[in-house]
Design a protein around this motif. Structure first.
Motif: not given
Lengths: 268, 338
Positions: B303-304, B307-309
């Motif tokens: 999930n990390l 992430s969008e970043n």
């Protein structure tokens, strides 16, 4: 043994091909070998002039000239390079790679060297011999020619035995250049390469011609080529040399067996 | 005497048990002007009780630093050296006393000491090998065609060997050593100094011979990339085998770590990532992590990474180098069993 003849024939062929890869070098070698005795001619001219005699040791000046040309001719046929091939393999570490093929390393190396020797004999030795016969007006009868060829064969066998003995030493010592130089210098002196054996005192000449084998490397074949030795005398010297050559070949074979065990057991 | 683990199924082509080998040599204890005159005789223990086995059709890699005993072991296997103690059997033969018989059934490439004739084209060496191994003409042509195709040597073999690149020479050496299609091929550092395409071509040839002919390969190397094709790995250190097992087991045994490179759009929350692994490199928009293989299946970590970043991330191919370095440091003379 005979079923493996094809293997060694292939080595022979490779040896010839390898030598012919640089035919220019062979031609330069031809010029050098024919030119080399010219230095000795100048030295002997000075010696005869200083001595004030027409003959030394029974040789006239022109016979001495012929003798040294003949010695150079003999060297073309009887100086192998198998020793240096083996030393290169030992120093360069290629000996191991050569032992992992189903061939006898020593025999294949000798066969390759023989191929180079025969090529040299054909390209340099034969033309040089013909040239000498014509220029020096040598009357080489078929009997003397046959005797000369037989003596060259015995000389070659002896040289291989000597070189293989020194090459086996290379396995223990690695560098054998100085040892070879010392042995070769001694051989050059007692074989008649630097001085015809009939120039020595009679007792020394007798030992060198009829007890030791080294005369076959220079004196006996050179004297045969120029017709300066009687047939029985040449035959006797050749027989002595042959006996020595066979004994030294046996010694070389035994020494090599020991040396190969040392490589494989002690790691060279 | 150490027992050998005999694998089930295919017969063992190589069986080595408790092999030891030492050499007497010299060292110069001082470095002064006359140091060469004062040599000290020493005994170098190249092998200190090596035991291992390789099955038919296996590609085995023998890995170790310089001086670890790899080349000595190769010489023992090819009959060039006799062990001081222990037993060595190759293809059911004693390599030392039956060397001539064995050499017809094995092929050996010994690093720089090639079979090729320097001043002649490689084809001449190949023809010599045909005579030495008595290969029938038709088979010789077929094998040569196969090997020169797979190793991309078509335009190379007619050129003088001295004019060939190192990679081309190594490939030609390989051909010369396998033309008789030996049951076992021993390659001592075959890819040393060889460019990437040549390495790849050699690997393709090795795998093809293994698949089509069940040829067994033992490859010594200190290049980790060479292990890609090996099913079995032996690691040597100071004359001992310190690891004997599969590549996968080696990775598992030592934690099976992977490197993950992550690029951020803007400075990322580093702390969030350090929970999953060790930070190897850190810049404002970039982080390199070393993580356990299991973390790549960890939902939180995935999930990390999604992430969008995160602009991009990549999981690096497994690198055995750190594993081996750890192994050398850890073994302390003991054999690693997996």
């Amino acid at each position: 043994m005979f079923e493996d003849a094809g293997k060694y024939a292939a080595f022979f062929k490779m040896g010839i091909k390898d030598e012919l890869a640089y035919v220019g070098d062979v031609i330069i070698s031809l010029i050098l070998r024919i030119g080399a005795p010219l230095v000795m001619l100048a030295v002997w001219y000075a010696i005869y002039l200083a001595s004030g005699t027409a003959t030394i040791g029974g040789f006239s000046l022109s016979q001495t000239y012929s003798y040294f040309f003949a010695v150079s001719l003999v060297a073309v046929f009887t100086v192998p390079s198998v020793l240096w091939m083996i030393q290169d393999d030992i120093q360069g570490g290629a000996l191991g790679a050569n032992l992992v093929r189903p061939v006898n390393y020593v025999l294949s190396t000798i066969v390759m060297d023989l191929s180079w020797g025969l090529l040299q004999a054909a390209l340099i030795g034969v033309p040089m011999g013909v040239l000498l016969v014509l220029l020096l007006h040598i009357a080489l009868s078929p009997m003397y020619l046959a005797l000369f060829v037989s003596e060259l064969a015995v000389a070659l066998l002896l040289m291989y035995a000597i070189e293989m003995l020194i090459a086996a030493l290379a396995i223990y010592l690695t560098y054998i250049n100085s040892l070879y130089s010392a042995i070769y210098t001694a051989i050059a002196f007692i074989s008649g390469m630097t001085l015809p054996l009939n120039f020595f005192p009679q007792w020394a000449s007798g030992i060198l011609q009829y007890a030791l084998p080294f005369q076959i490397l220079a004196y006996t074949p050179a004297a045969t080529f120029i017709g300066a030795i009687a047939v029985p005398q040449a035959l006797e010297s050749t027989a002595v040399a042959l006996a020595w050559a066979l004994a030294l070949s046996l010694a070389a074979a035994l020494f090599w067996r020991h040396a190969m065990k040392r490589i494989t057991i002690a790691g060279g | 005497m150490t027992a050998i683990a005999i694998p089930i199924g295919m017969p063992n082509v190589i069986e080595v048990s408790g092999a030891r080998k030492s050499f007497k040599t010299y060292e110069t204890p001082r470095s002064g002007f006359l140091a060469s005159l004062r040599k000290k005789r020493i005994v170098k223990y190249a092998l200190r009780g090596v035991s291992f086995g390789v099955r038919q059709g296996e590609i085995a890699a023998l890995l170790g630093k310089n001086g670890s005993g790899k080349s000595t072991l190769i010489k023992l296997l090819s009959g060039i050296l006799h062990p001081d103690a222990g037993t060595v059997r190759v293809l059911g033969l004693d390599p030392w006393s039956e060397r001539r018989k064995l050499t017809s059934r094995i092929g050996v490439v010994m690093g720089a000491h090639g079979q090729l004739w320097w001043d002649l084209p490689a084809t001449d060496t190949f023809n010599l090998m045909r005579a030495i191994y008595k290969i029938p003409e038709r088979q010789f042509r077929e094998r040569l065609e196969f090997l020169t195709n797979i190793l991309e040597l078509k335009g190379v073999v007619k050129r003088q060997v001295r004019t060939l690149s190192l990679g081309e020479q190594m490939k030609c050496n390989f051909v010369a050593s396998v033309l008789h299609m030996p049951e076992l091929v021993i390659l001592d550092e075959p890819t040393i100094g060889v460019d990437l395409p040549s390495k790849q071509a050699l690997r393709t040839a090795i795998e093809s011979m293994r698949d089509e002919r069940k040829t067994t390969f033992l490859i010594t190397t200190h290049i980790v990339e060479d292990l890609a094709m090996a099913e079995k790995i032996f690691v040597m250190d100071r004359g001992r085998i310190v690891y004997d097992g599969s590549r996968e087991s080696l990775e598992r045994y030592f934690g099976d770590r992977r490197e993950v490179n992550i690029e951020f759009e803007s400075a990322g929350d580093v702390k969030a990532y350090t929970r999953f692994g060790k930070v190897l490199e850190l810049e404002s928009n970039y982080i390199k992590l070393e993580v356990e293989q299991a973390q790549l299946r960890n939902r939180a970590f995935i999930n990390l990474l999604s992430s969008e970043n995160v602009v991009d991330y990549s999981v690096m191919e497994r690198d055995l180098k750190p594993i081996l370095l750890r192994l050398y440091a850890q073994h302390g003379g003991r054999r690693g069993h997996v």
